[in-house]
Design a protein around this motif. Structure first.
Motif, PDB file in Angstrom:
ATOM      1  N   ALA A   1       4.949  -4.319  19.344  1.00 56.33           N
ATOM      2  CA  ALA A   1       5.059  -3.147  20.223  1.00 56.33           C
ATOM      3  C   ALA A   1       5.196  -1.856  19.416  1.00 56.33           C
ATOM      4  O   ALA A   1       5.471  -0.802  19.975  1.00 56.33           O
ATOM      5  N   GLY A   2       5.021  -1.959  18.094  1.00 58.86           N
ATOM      6  CA  GLY A   2       5.068  -0.779  17.247  1.00 58.86           C
ATOM      7  C   GLY A   2       6.447  -0.398  16.777  1.00 58.86           C
ATOM      8  O   GLY A   2       6.632   0.701  16.233  1.00 58.86           O
ATOM      9  N   VAL A   3       7.422  -1.279  16.964  1.00 56.94           N
ATOM     10  CA  VAL A   3       8.776  -1.014  16.486  1.00 56.94           C
ATOM     11  C   VAL A   3       8.925  -1.670  15.118  1.00 56.94           C
ATOM     12  O   VAL A   3       8.955  -2.896  15.013  1.00 56.94           O
ATOM     13  N   ASP A   4       9.015  -0.883  14.098  1.00 58.10           N
ATOM     14  CA  ASP A   4       9.069  -1.427  12.727  1.00 58.10           C
ATOM     15  C   ASP A   4      10.516  -1.614  12.320  1.00 58.10           C
ATOM     16  O   ASP A   4      11.267  -0.639  12.275  1.00 58.10           O
TER      17      ASP A   4
ATOM     18  N   THR B   1      20.301 -11.180   9.003  1.00 59.47           N
ATOM     19  CA  THR B   1      21.669 -10.794   9.345  1.00 59.47           C
ATOM     20  C   THR B   1      21.676  -9.366   9.864  1.00 59.47           C
ATOM     21  O   THR B   1      20.691  -8.655   9.787  1.00 59.47           O
ATOM     22  N   GLY B   2      22.852  -8.950  10.358  1.00 54.85           N
ATOM     23  CA  GLY B   2      23.044  -7.560  10.728  1.00 54.85           C
ATOM     24  C   GLY B   2      22.441  -7.208  12.058  1.00 54.85           C
ATOM     25  O   GLY B   2      22.126  -8.038  12.893  1.00 54.85           O
ATOM     26  N   SER B   3      22.272  -5.904  12.282  1.00 58.95           N
ATOM     27  CA  SER B   3      21.811  -5.389  13.558  1.00 58.95           C
ATOM     28  C   SER B   3      20.294  -5.245  13.565  1.00 58.95           C
ATOM     29  O   SER B   3      19.627  -5.409  12.547  1.00 58.95           O
ATOM     30  N   LEU B   4      19.772  -4.931  14.744  1.00 63.78           N
ATOM     31  CA  LEU B   4      18.355  -4.619  14.884  1.00 63.78           C
ATOM     32  C   LEU B   4      18.229  -3.484  15.888  1.00 63.78           C
ATOM     33  O   LEU B   4      19.155  -3.192  16.649  1.00 63.78           O
ATOM     34  N   ARG B   5      17.084  -2.829  15.866  1.00 61.63           N
ATOM     35  CA  ARG B   5      16.850  -1.682  16.735  1.00 61.63           C
ATOM     36  C   ARG B   5      16.117  -2.160  17.977  1.00 61.63           C
ATOM     37  O   ARG B   5      15.033  -2.744  17.886  1.00 61.63           O
ATOM     38  N   LEU B   6      16.723  -1.898  19.152  1.00 63.73           N
ATOM     39  CA  LEU B   6      16.139  -2.335  20.419  1.00 63.73           C
ATOM     40  C   LEU B   6      15.736  -1.123  21.249  1.00 63.73           C
ATOM     41  O   LEU B   6      16.494  -0.152  21.364  1.00 63.73           O
ATOM     42  N   PRO B   7      14.553  -1.180  21.859  1.00 62.00           N
ATOM     43  CA  PRO B   7      14.141  -0.078  22.741  1.00 62.00           C
ATOM     44  C   PRO B   7      14.896  -0.136  24.058  1.00 62.00           C
ATOM     45  O   PRO B   7      15.231  -1.212  24.566  1.00 62.00           O
TER      46      PRO B   7
ATOM     47  N   ALA C   1       9.947  -9.781  15.390  1.00 60.50           N
ATOM     48  CA  ALA C   1       8.503 -10.034  15.340  1.00 60.50           C
ATOM     49  C   ALA C   1       7.826  -9.531  16.622  1.00 60.50           C
ATOM     50  O   ALA C   1       6.738  -8.929  16.576  1.00 60.50           O
ATOM     51  N   VAL C   2       8.453  -9.770  17.763  1.00 53.36           N
ATOM     52  CA  VAL C   2       7.887  -9.314  19.033  1.00 53.36           C
ATOM     53  C   VAL C   2       7.876  -7.782  19.096  1.00 53.36           C
ATOM     54  O   VAL C   2       6.898  -7.160  19.530  1.00 53.36           O
ATOM     55  N   LEU C   3       8.957  -7.166  18.606  1.00 57.45           N
ATOM     56  CA  LEU C   3       9.015  -5.699  18.638  1.00 57.45           C
ATOM     57  C   LEU C   3       7.992  -5.076  17.702  1.00 57.45           C
ATOM     58  O   LEU C   3       7.472  -3.993  17.989  1.00 57.45           O
ATOM     59  N   ARG C   4       7.701  -5.745  16.586  1.00 63.43           N
ATOM     60  CA  ARG C   4       6.661  -5.198  15.689  1.00 63.43           C
ATOM     61  C   ARG C   4       5.317  -5.105  16.404  1.00 63.43           C
ATOM     62  O   ARG C   4       4.532  -4.167  16.158  1.00 63.43           O
TER      63      ARG C   4
END
Length: 390
Positions: free
Chosen positions: A387-390, A5-11, A382-385
Motif C-alpha cells: 500500500a506504499g507504506v515503507d 521487534t519493536g513498533s510499526l507504523r499503521l495508517p 509486508a501488506v503495508l508495503r
C-alpha cells in the motif's frame, strides 16, 4: 519464527501514519476440550491456492491441504466446524463444484479427528435466474442435501437466492422448506442469512419486514420440528434473535449468528441462551474455547473477561459492507501463520482497505489473539508495503 521487534507504523482513517507497539500477549492455551454447556461451531474459511492462474471470475482454486489443516486447528480447540457456508465464500467465489470437494474432504477429516461438523446446502448449482418453479429450487436443495448426508455430514439448510427471487408469498417458503426437510435423514440447522450479509436475500420468508419474516421462519420450524435441530440467526440484530429464541419449540436450538454481540447471546438471560455458529469464531477460536470452558465451570465473570475484548475486533471485521467480512477473517489467519499468503478465492483480498486491515491488526493484538507477534508484525509490514507504506 520472525525476529522482528519493536513498533510499526499503521495508517489511520485521517490518513496519518502512527507508531504502534504490539502488546506481545497471547494468553490462551494451544488447545481445548469440547465445552459441555454450549454447542459451538466456527464457520470456517477456505485457503486459496495462491499460485493458481485464476481471475476473480474463475472457478475456485483451493489449497486443500492448508484448508484442512485450519479445520484441525478449530477442532483442536474443542469447537465444531461449520463448513461450506458463507465464511467459506459460498456465493462469493466458492462454487458448488468446489463446495462438493470441500464437504467430502472436511467430513472425512472430521471423522479421522473425531471433530463435530455440519455443512451448508443451498441451491447455488443453479445459474442465477434459471429457476422457473419451486420444484426447481426443491430439486437443487435436495441434490445438495443428499450429497452432504451421503458424505456423512449434517445439513445446514442455507438461504437460497433463487427461492428469494421466485417466491411470491410466505406460503412458497413453507412449501419448499417442508418438502426439503421432509427428505432428510437427520434434523438440519436452518440458516436465516439476513440481507446485511447478502443483499440478494432481501425479503426472505416473503416479507421485507423482519418481524413478519420471523413469524414465517418460526412457522417453518414448528411445522417441521422433528426435522429441525436449530436455527442459525444471522441478522446482526440481538433483539430479534433473543425474541426468536424465546419462540423456539422445546429441543430446538438457537445458534447465534450475531457477530456483533455474541457474548451476551451465548451467556443467556438466566432462562434461555444461544449456542453458536459464528464466522467470528474462525478468528477468535482460542478465546472462544477458553471462555466456553470457563462458562462450563460457572465462571461467568471470567467468560465475560475473555470474550469482551474480542468484540471490537469482530465488530470491525463485520462492519458495513458486512459481506466483505471474509477478507478480515482470512487476514487474521494470515497474520497468525495458518496460511502463508494473503490471497483469497475470487480475489476477495481486495475487499477491504489497508486502513481497515491495519485496524484489524491493532484490535487482534489488543485482544491477545496474535499467536506469534513477531510473525504478525512482519506480515503486517509486508501488506503495508504493497500500500506504499515503507
Amino acid at each position: 519464527m520472525s525476529t522482528t521487534t519493536g513498533s510499526l507504523r499503521l495508517p489511520e482513517l485521517d490518513g496519518a501514519l502512527r507508531d504502534y507497539t504490539p502488546t506481545r500477549r497471547f494468553p490462551y492455551d494451544d488447545r481445548g476440550v469440547p465445552p459441555r454447556s454450549r454447542i459451538p461451531y466456527a464457520a470456517v474459511h477456505v485457503v486459496a491456492d495462491p499460485l493458481a492462474d485464476t481471475t476473480p471470475v474463475s472457478p475456485a482454486a483451493v489449497d486443500w491441504e492448508t484448508t484442512l489443516a485450519f479445520r484441525r486447528h478449530i477442532w483442536s480447540y474443542g469447537l465444531g466446524v461449520a463448513d461450506a457456508m458463507d465464511t467459506a465464500q459460498r456465493g462469493m467465489g466458492l462454487d458448488w463444484a468446489a463446495s462438493r470437494e470441500l464437504i467430502r474432504l472436511s467430513v472425512a477429516e472430521a471423522g479421522a479427528c473425531g471433530g463435530r461438523i455440519v455443512c451448508g446446502a443451498q441451491t447455488d448449482q443453479l445459474a442465477p435466474g434459471s429457476a422457473r418453479s419451486l420444484s426447481d429450487v426443491v430439486a437443487a436443495y435436495t441434490e445438495q442435501c443428499e450429497f452432504v448426508e451421503k458424505a456423512g455430514g449434517r445439513v445446514v439448510l442455507m438461504a437460497s437466492r433463487e427461492l428469494a427471487r421466485i417466491a411470491r408469498s410466505p406460503e412458497d417458503y413453507l412449501e419448499v422448506y417442508h418438502r426439503v426437510l421432509g427428505q432428510l435423514r437427520e434434523p438440519a440447522l436452518i440458516h436465516w442469512l439476513g440481507e446485511v450479509f447478502d443483499p440478494q436475500l432481501k425479503g426472505y420468508w416473503g416479507h421485507v419486514d423482519l418481524d413478519a419474516a420471523m413469524d414465517v421462519c418460526v412457522e417453518v420450524v414448528r411445522a417441521n420440528v422433528s426435522k429441525v435441530d436449530g436455527v442459525k440467526c444471522s441478522l446482526l440484530d440481538q433483539r430479534r434473535e433473543v425474541e426468536m429464541r424465546s419462540r423456539m419449540p422445546e429441543g430446538v436450538h438457537m445458534y447465534t449468528g450475531d457477530d456483533f454481540d455474541y457474548p451476551t447471546t451465548i451467556r443467556g438471560d438466566g432462562h434461555r441462551y444461544s449456542d453458536a455458529l459464528l464466522g467470528a469464531f474462525d478468528v477468535i477460536a482460542p478465546a472462544a474455547s477458553a471462555a466456553l470452558l470457563a462458562l462450563d465451570e460457572g465462571a461467568v465473570d471470567h467468560f465475560d473477561a475473555i470474550l469482551d475484548p474480542t468484540v471490537p475486533l469482530a465488530r470491525h471485521i463485520f462492519e458495513d459492507p458486512t459481506f466483505y467480512y471474509k477478507t478480515g477473517v482470512v487476514f487474521v489467519a494470515f497474520l497468525n501463520g495458518h496460511q502463508s499468503h494473503f490471497r483469497m478465492v475470487g480475489g476477495l483480498e481486495s475487499g477491504r482497505s489497508a486502513v481497515h486491515l491495519a485496524e484489524i491488526f491493532r484490535l487482534a493484538d489488543q485482544a491477545g489473539l496474535l499467536r506469534d507477534p513477531d510473525l504478525a508484525v512482519d506480515r503486517m509490514r509486508a501488506v503495508l508495503r504493497l500500500a506504499g507504506v515503507d
